[in-house]
Design an enzyme around this catalytic site. Structure first.
Site, PDB file in Angstrom:
ATOM      1  N   HIS A 194      41.018  50.669   6.494  1.00  0.00           N
ATOM      2  CA  HIS A 194      42.265  50.116   7.031  1.00  0.00           C
ATOM      3  C   HIS A 194      41.980  48.810   7.759  1.00  0.00           C
ATOM      4  O   HIS A 194      40.832  48.500   8.078  1.00  0.00           O
ATOM      5  CB  HIS A 194      42.895  51.109   8.024  1.00  0.00           C
ATOM      6  CG  HIS A 194      42.053  51.290   9.252  1.00  0.00           C
ATOM      7  ND1 HIS A 194      40.934  52.108   9.275  1.00  0.00           N
ATOM      8  CD2 HIS A 194      42.125  50.730  10.483  1.00  0.00           C
ATOM      9  CE1 HIS A 194      40.372  52.050  10.470  1.00  0.00           C
ATOM     10  NE2 HIS A 194      41.072  51.214  11.218  1.00  0.00           N
ATOM     11  N   HIS A 241      38.074  48.062   7.174  1.00  0.00           N
ATOM     12  CA  HIS A 241      36.873  48.730   7.684  1.00  0.00           C
ATOM     13  C   HIS A 241      37.112  50.239   7.701  1.00  0.00           C
ATOM     14  O   HIS A 241      38.263  50.690   7.660  1.00  0.00           O
ATOM     15  CB  HIS A 241      36.470  48.208   9.073  1.00  0.00           C
ATOM     16  CG  HIS A 241      37.510  48.375  10.129  1.00  0.00           C
ATOM     17  ND1 HIS A 241      38.445  47.400  10.417  1.00  0.00           N
ATOM     18  CD2 HIS A 241      37.777  49.396  10.977  1.00  0.00           C
ATOM     19  CE1 HIS A 241      39.230  47.825  11.394  1.00  0.00           C
ATOM     20  NE2 HIS A 241      38.845  49.047  11.754  1.00  0.00           N
ATOM     21  N   TYR A 277      34.693  62.295  16.530  1.00  0.00           N
ATOM     22  CA  TYR A 277      34.407  62.744  15.167  1.00  0.00           C
ATOM     23  C   TYR A 277      33.427  63.909  15.180  1.00  0.00           C
ATOM     24  O   TYR A 277      32.421  63.866  15.894  1.00  0.00           O
ATOM     25  CB  TYR A 277      33.724  61.658  14.352  1.00  0.00           C
ATOM     26  CG  TYR A 277      34.425  60.328  14.245  1.00  0.00           C
ATOM     27  CD1 TYR A 277      35.252  60.041  13.167  1.00  0.00           C
ATOM     28  CD2 TYR A 277      34.201  59.322  15.190  1.00  0.00           C
ATOM     29  CE1 TYR A 277      35.856  58.791  13.038  1.00  0.00           C
ATOM     30  CE2 TYR A 277      34.806  58.076  15.061  1.00  0.00           C
ATOM     31  CZ  TYR A 277      35.626  57.827  13.985  1.00  0.00           C
ATOM     32  OH  TYR A 277      36.211  56.588  13.855  1.00  0.00           O
ATOM     33  N   TYR A 285      50.391  54.111  18.778  1.00  0.00           N
ATOM     34  CA  TYR A 285      51.284  53.656  17.724  1.00  0.00           C
ATOM     35  C   TYR A 285      51.449  54.711  16.658  1.00  0.00           C
ATOM     36  O   TYR A 285      50.649  55.621  16.510  1.00  0.00           O
ATOM     37  CB  TYR A 285      50.866  52.311  17.133  1.00  0.00           C
ATOM     38  CG  TYR A 285      49.575  52.290  16.351  1.00  0.00           C
ATOM     39  CD1 TYR A 285      48.372  52.036  16.984  1.00  0.00           C
ATOM     40  CD2 TYR A 285      49.574  52.477  14.977  1.00  0.00           C
ATOM     41  CE1 TYR A 285      47.193  51.982  16.276  1.00  0.00           C
ATOM     42  CE2 TYR A 285      48.396  52.420  14.261  1.00  0.00           C
ATOM     43  CZ  TYR A 285      47.209  52.176  14.912  1.00  0.00           C
ATOM     44  OH  TYR A 285      46.057  52.125  14.206  1.00  0.00           O
TER      45      TYR A 285
HETATM   46  O1  LIG Z   1      34.951  54.669  14.725  1.00  0.00           O
HETATM   47  C1  LIG Z   1      34.926  53.449  14.725  1.00  0.00           C
HETATM   48  O2  LIG Z   1      33.941  52.800  15.102  1.00  0.00           O
HETATM   49  C2  LIG Z   1      36.111  52.663  14.201  1.00  0.00           C
HETATM   50  C3  LIG Z   1      37.412  53.350  14.391  1.00  0.00           C
HETATM   51  C4  LIG Z   1      38.579  52.612  13.832  1.00  0.00           C
HETATM   52  O3  LIG Z   1      38.450  51.695  13.061  1.00  0.00           O
HETATM   53  C5  LIG Z   1      39.948  53.020  14.191  1.00  0.00           C
HETATM   54  O4  LIG Z   1      40.149  54.089  14.791  1.00  0.00           O
HETATM   55  O5  LIG Z   1      40.898  52.269  13.888  1.00  0.00           O
END
Ligand SMILES: O=C(O)CCC(=O)C(=O)O
Length: 310
Positions: A172, A234, A163, A107
Site C-alpha cells: 500500500h 511498501h 505482528y 482513519y
Molecule cells: O510495519 C511496518 O514497518 C510498516 C507498517 C505500515 O506500512 C503501515 O502500517 O502502514
C-alpha cells in the site's frame, strides 16, 4: 492445415525467445537470446527504480536496546489495556496475526464497497480514537525531535502495529490525501524488513520479489518521503516476521479540505434545524452531528463488509 505433430515443435514456435547471432569486436560470433535483452532491460529498470526508492529513505539508530525494552513494556501495556476493553471504539483494529492501535487520529477506508480503495480513506472524527499516550511523546517522539528527524509538533497520529510471526501488511501507499510526509516508523521486539514494490496474491498468500528489501532492525528509525512514500507501494511480507514484531508509525494527518467543507455544511444545517438552546445536550448534539458528517464508515452493524486492510 498447419497442424503440429510434435508438441515440442509447437512450443518452440510459440516461444518469444528467438536466438540472434551477434558478432563482438574481435569477430567472434555468439548467440544471444532476445530473452536476455528483456531480462537485462528489466533488471536495469528495477535497479533504477530501487535507486529512486533509496533516495526517499533515511534510517537512523537512535534507540538503544535499553530504550527498546522500556518502550516494549509500554507496548505490552497498550495490548493489555486493549484486551481489557479500556480503549475507545476505533482505537483497536484486530486482524489475524496483526493488531493495530490508533492514537491521536485514526482513519477508515471509505463508506460503501464500490467506494472503497485508495483515495477513499477518511479520518475518524476527534474522540473516536484515544489520544496519543504520554509515553509515546516522552520516550519516542521527543527523541526524534531532539535528533532532528522531525520538527517539534509534527506528530499528531501514532499507530502501533503488533505482528505475530507470519503476520503481514499488504502492499500500500499511506494515503497521500490524509498524511503529510515524511512517514516515520520505529521498530521493536525483533528485526524484520520493509519491502517495496511487491505484488500480493492470495489463497495461498504469495508475494512477488521486492524492488527493494530494506532491513528494519529493532530500535531502528525509518523515514519515508518522496518516491519511497508516494510512488511505490511498501509492505511487510509474512516471511519477514519470524518473531513478534511491533512498529510505531508516526505521522501528521493533513486537514482534509472535503472534511472542512462537510463540517461547514453540517454546522449550517445544524443552525437551521436545531437552533442552539445553550444546554449541554445541544452542545453534545452538535458534536454528534459533526462526528456523523465527518465519519464515513458504514456503521450498519449487519453490513460490515470485510476489506483488505493494511
Ligand atoms: O510495519 C511496518 O514497518 C510498516 C507498517 C505500515 O506500512 C503501515 O502500517 O502502514
Amino acid at each position: 492445415m498447419a497442424g503440429f505433430t510434435d508438441l515440442r515443435e509447437k512450443l518452440k514456435s510459440m516461444t518469444p525467445h528467438r536466438d540472434k547471432v551477434f558478432e563482438n569486436s574481435n569477430g567472434e560470433k555468439r548467440k544471444h537470446r532476445e530473452s536476455d535483452d528483456d531480462q537485462s532491460d528489466y533488471e536495469e529498470r528495477r535497479d533504477a527504480e530501487a535507486r529512486k526508492v533509496r533516495s526517499g529513505i533515511k534510517q537512523a539508530n537512535i534507540f538503544t536496546p535499553e530504550d527498546c525494552e522500556r518502550i516494549e513494556a509500554k507496548i505490552d501495556e497498550v495490548v493489555a489495556n486493549a484486551d481489557k476493553g479500556l480503549y475507545r471504539g476505533h482505537t483497536v483494529d484486530r486482524a489475524p496475526l496483526r493488531n493495530k492501535y490508533f492514537f491521536g487520529e485514526g482513519y477508515t477506508y471509505g463508506a460503501q464497497l464500490e467506494k472503497r480503495g485508495p483515495g477513499q480513506e477518511r479520518l475518524y472524527s476527534r474522540g473516536e480514537v484515544d489520544d496519543i499516550p504520554d509515553w509515546v511523546h516522552e520516550l519516542v517522539v521527543d527523541r526524534l525531535v531532539t535528533h532532528g528527524v522531525i520538527p517539534e509538533g509534527f506528530v499528531n497520529s501514532a499507530v502501533i502495529n503488533d505482528y505475530q510471526p507470519g503476520g503481514c501488511i499488504v502492499s500500500h501507499v499511506d494515503p497521500i490525501h490524509i498524511f503529510e510526509r515524511p512517514i516515520v516508523t520505529v521498530s521493536f521486539f525483533s528485526d524484520s524488513a520493509l519491502c517495496f514494490g511487491c505484488k500480493f496474491l492470495f489463497k495461498p498468500i504469495r508475494v512477488s520479489e521486492p524492488v527493494l528489501y530494506l532491513p528494519v532492525r529493532r530500535g531502528s528509525v525509518t523515514v519515508l518521503s518522496g518516491y519511497a512514500a508516494d510512488d511505490i507501494t511498501h509492505c511487510i511480507r509474512p516471511q519477514d516476521i519470524k518473531k513478534r514484531r511491533a512498529v510505531i508509525i508516526l505521522r501528521k494527518p493533513r486537514i482534509l479540505e472535503m472534511d472542512k467543507e462537510q463540517h461547514r455544511r453540517s454546522l449550517s444545517s445544524q443552525q437551521r434545524h436545531h437552533p442552539d438552546d445553550g444546554s449541554e445536550n445541544s452542545w453534545r448534539r452538535a458534536e454528534d452531528r459533526e462526528s456523523a458528517s465527518r465519519y464515513t464508515r458504514d456503521h450498519t452493524p449487519t453490513r460490515r463488509v470485510k476489506m483488505r486492510r493494511h
